[in-house]
Design a protein around this motif. Sequence first.
Motif, PDB file in Angstrom:
ATOM      1  N   ASP A 230      -8.878   1.882 -13.618  1.00  0.00           N
ATOM      2  CA  ASP A 230      -9.528   2.532 -11.262  1.00  0.00           C
ATOM      3  C   ASP A 230      -8.349   3.565 -11.667  1.00  0.00           C
ATOM      4  OD1 ASP A 230      -7.269   1.235 -10.490  1.00  0.00           O
ATOM      5  OD2 ASP A 230      -7.832  -0.761 -10.994  1.00  0.00           O
TER       6      ASP A 230
ATOM      7  N   THR B 150      -5.674   3.672  -9.482  1.00  0.00           N
ATOM      8  CA  THR B 150      -4.575   2.721  -8.871  1.00  0.00           C
ATOM      9  C   THR B 150      -3.703   2.458 -10.382  1.00  0.00           C
ATOM     10  OG1 THR B 150      -5.276   2.190  -6.919  1.00  0.00           O
ATOM     11  CG2 THR B 150      -3.687   0.729  -7.695  1.00  0.00           C
ATOM     12  N   SER B 151      -4.936   1.803 -11.363  1.00  0.00           N
ATOM     13  CA  SER B 151      -4.291   1.218 -13.030  1.00  0.00           C
ATOM     14  C   SER B 151      -4.038   2.248 -13.451  1.00  0.00           C
ATOM     15  CB  SER B 151      -5.013   0.502 -12.701  1.00  0.00           C
ATOM     16  OG  SER B 151      -5.761  -0.331 -12.278  1.00  0.00           O
TER      17      SER B 151
ATOM     18  N   ARG C   1       0.984  -1.412  -0.273  1.00  0.00           N
ATOM     19  CA  ARG C   1       0.010   0.078   0.351  1.00  0.00           C
ATOM     20  C   ARG C   1       1.183   0.875  -0.134  1.00  0.00           C
ATOM     21  NH1 ARG C   1      -5.634   0.559   1.753  1.00  0.00           N
ATOM     22  NH2 ARG C   1      -6.078   2.764   2.427  1.00  0.00           N
TER      23      ARG C   1
ATOM     24  N   LEU D  73      -0.294   3.946 -11.498  1.00  0.00           N
ATOM     25  CA  LEU D  73       0.499   2.664 -12.172  1.00  0.00           C
ATOM     26  C   LEU D  73       0.926   2.833 -13.600  1.00  0.00           C
ATOM     27  CD1 LEU D  73      -0.451   0.005  -9.332  1.00  0.00           C
ATOM     28  CD2 LEU D  73       1.876   1.443  -9.372  1.00  0.00           C
TER      29      LEU D  73
END
Length: 91
Positions: A33, A35-36, A10, A39
């Motif tokens: 999303d 996060t994706s 996290r 990243l």
Amino acid sequence: MPREHVENGRVELRLKPEDKAVLARAAAIERLDLTSFILRSVLPRAKEVISDYETLQLSERDSLLILDLLENPPKANERLIRAAKAGFVLK
């Protein structure tokens, strides 16, 4: 009482609300999303930074000098000979 550190993958990120809104909107447009989306953008850059740090880049002149030294190494001086006989290891 301090909490024990547990590595869970996290990462917390503090953003201004307007910055988060921009990221969230871009993620939605890409159908990802948050996060994706982050990243996908950040990991390639992180790998590039690491690669640049770990890669030695020489000029053409320096490259030719290194190749010449590998093909025609200089004769070992007395200090190097003594170190080799003593089993000295360079670190």
